[in-house]
Design an enzyme around this catalytic site. Structure first.
Site, short mmCIF file in Angstrom:
data_model
loop_
_atom_site.label_atom_id
_atom_site.label_comp_id
_atom_site.label_asym_id
_atom_site.label_seq_id
_atom_site.Cartn_x
_atom_site.Cartn_y
_atom_site.Cartn_z
N LYS A 221 41.44 37.00 37.29
CA LYS A 221 40.63 37.01 36.12
C LYS A 221 41.39 36.67 34.75
O LYS A 221 40.75 35.89 33.84
CB LYS A 221 40.04 38.52 35.83
CG LYS A 221 39.00 38.79 37.00
CD LYS A 221 38.54 40.32 37.13
CE LYS A 221 37.57 40.55 38.29
NZ LYS A 221 37.59 41.96 38.54
N GLN B 205 38.08 47.78 36.52
CA GLN B 205 38.14 47.39 37.75
C GLN B 205 38.06 48.58 38.65
O GLN B 205 38.51 49.62 38.55
CB GLN B 205 39.60 46.75 38.02
CG GLN B 205 39.85 46.22 39.62
CD GLN B 205 38.87 44.89 39.71
OE1 GLN B 205 38.62 44.37 38.81
NE2 GLN B 205 38.56 44.91 41.16
N ASP C 136 30.34 43.55 33.39
CA ASP C 136 29.92 43.78 34.77
C ASP C 136 28.25 44.06 35.12
O ASP C 136 27.97 44.06 36.18
CB ASP C 136 30.61 44.99 35.28
CG ASP C 136 31.74 44.75 36.20
OD1 ASP C 136 32.11 43.95 36.56
OD2 ASP C 136 33.08 45.64 35.99
#
Ligand code: GUN
Length: 300
Positions: free
Chosen positions: A54, A98, A121
């Site tokens: 990422k 995460q 997200d």
């Protein structure tokens, strides 16, 4: 193999190019560089690989990447304080914590502490509710990538039968909402579904998101259906040598590709689209925060 192979790797490269073009425009016309903060707690090897990728792709798109790596025993209060700091940081337009988080941390509490406008997200309860009611929201990256591939392949999805296998908050449920938004007839199947094979055989679109290697065989697939395989499972590959592994999806690729009209491979299908959509969401969040017109082709 008779099915068209849907090349997620190539499509993700197209999305990344679009993102990079918009980033250049944001810098040149508005003096803004979009920034993405990624928080990793602990040492989970798979998560470390994702976070590294990422960061790399964020830089390559011309954006700022802020990485926060915290030890496994980080107190929940410290993580919440970091999220609050990132919420207040004007250089940060997107925040991703995460998952999974260590067991002593309440993941829902952490997710719902993220500013919904920076929730790239799309997991914050506000974004979940907006998506569920068909309003503009941040859309979770993996389902967004699946929908982009489906639209690219089919054009309109209206009236098609879609079966989503898996009911996770990260993929199955938001995927079902997105497909409903496209006027599909949607079934969400899961481990308790009574006749999974018969259910899947009805589908014009199959989304497999269960995390069980090669669970869906070709004889579950209606001839000509489109199969989107979200699974990324590492399995032993003794044919490659002792201790070697390979990646497989939730569908048995060989047999499904004999019957399907189109199918995504693993690797090279949904996986690359997920990070491309994360970058896209960061640009979208940045534009919304600044009141700048949202770029075309980066969200739904
Ligand atoms: N872990 C596995 N997939 C995801 C994802 O899409 N977002 C986050 N934050 N963590 C994950």
């Amino acid at each position: 193999m008779t099915a068209t192979r849907i090349d997620g790797k190539a499509f993700a490269a197209t999305i990344r190019d679009r993102v990079a073009q918009h980033v250049t425009r944001l810098k040149e016309d508005h003096g803004i560089t979009p920034g993405l903060a990624v928080v990793l707690v602990g040492e989970d090897p798979a998560s470390q690989v994702y976070v590294r990728n990422k960061g790399k792709q964020t830089h390559e798109a011309g954006m700022q990447s802020f990485e926060h790596r915290l030890p496994d025993d980080t107190p929940e209060a410290d993580l919440l304080a970091l999220v609050e700091t990132l919420n207040g940081d004007p250089a940060v337009h997107g925040i991703l914590v995460q998952l999974p988080l260590p067991g002593h941390i309440d993941a829902e509490k952490v997710i719902n502490t993220i500013d919904p406008a920076k929730d790239v997200d799309g997991f914050h309860i506000l974004n979940v509710g907006l998506l569920g009611t068909g309003q503009k929201s941040m859309v979770p990256c993996t389902p967004l990538g699946c929908l982009m591939m489906l639209r690219e392949h089919h054009g309109t999805l209206s009236g098609l039968e879609a079966v989503v296998i898996g009911r996770s908050n990260i993929v199955g449920k938001p995927m079902a909402q997105l497909l409903l938004g496209e006027s599909c007839t949607v079934t969400v199947a899961h481990s308790r579904t009574r006749d999974l094979a018969e259910t899947v055989r009805r589908a014009d679109i199959v989304i497999a998101a269960v995390g069980r290697p090669e669970m869906v065989p070709g004889d579950w697939i209606k001839p000509g259906a489109t199969v989107i395989d979200v699974g990324i499972n590492r399995v032993p590959a003794p044919e490659k040598g002792e201790g070697k592994t390979r990646l497989v999806g939730d569908c048995d690729f060989e047999s499904c590709a004999e019957v399907a009209g189109a199918i995504t491979p693993v690797p090279g299908g949904v996986g690359p689209m997920t990070i491309a959509c994360l970058l896209a969401n960061t640009v979208t969040a940045c534009c919304r925060a600044q009141g700048i017109a949202e770029p075309e082709g980066l969200t739904v």
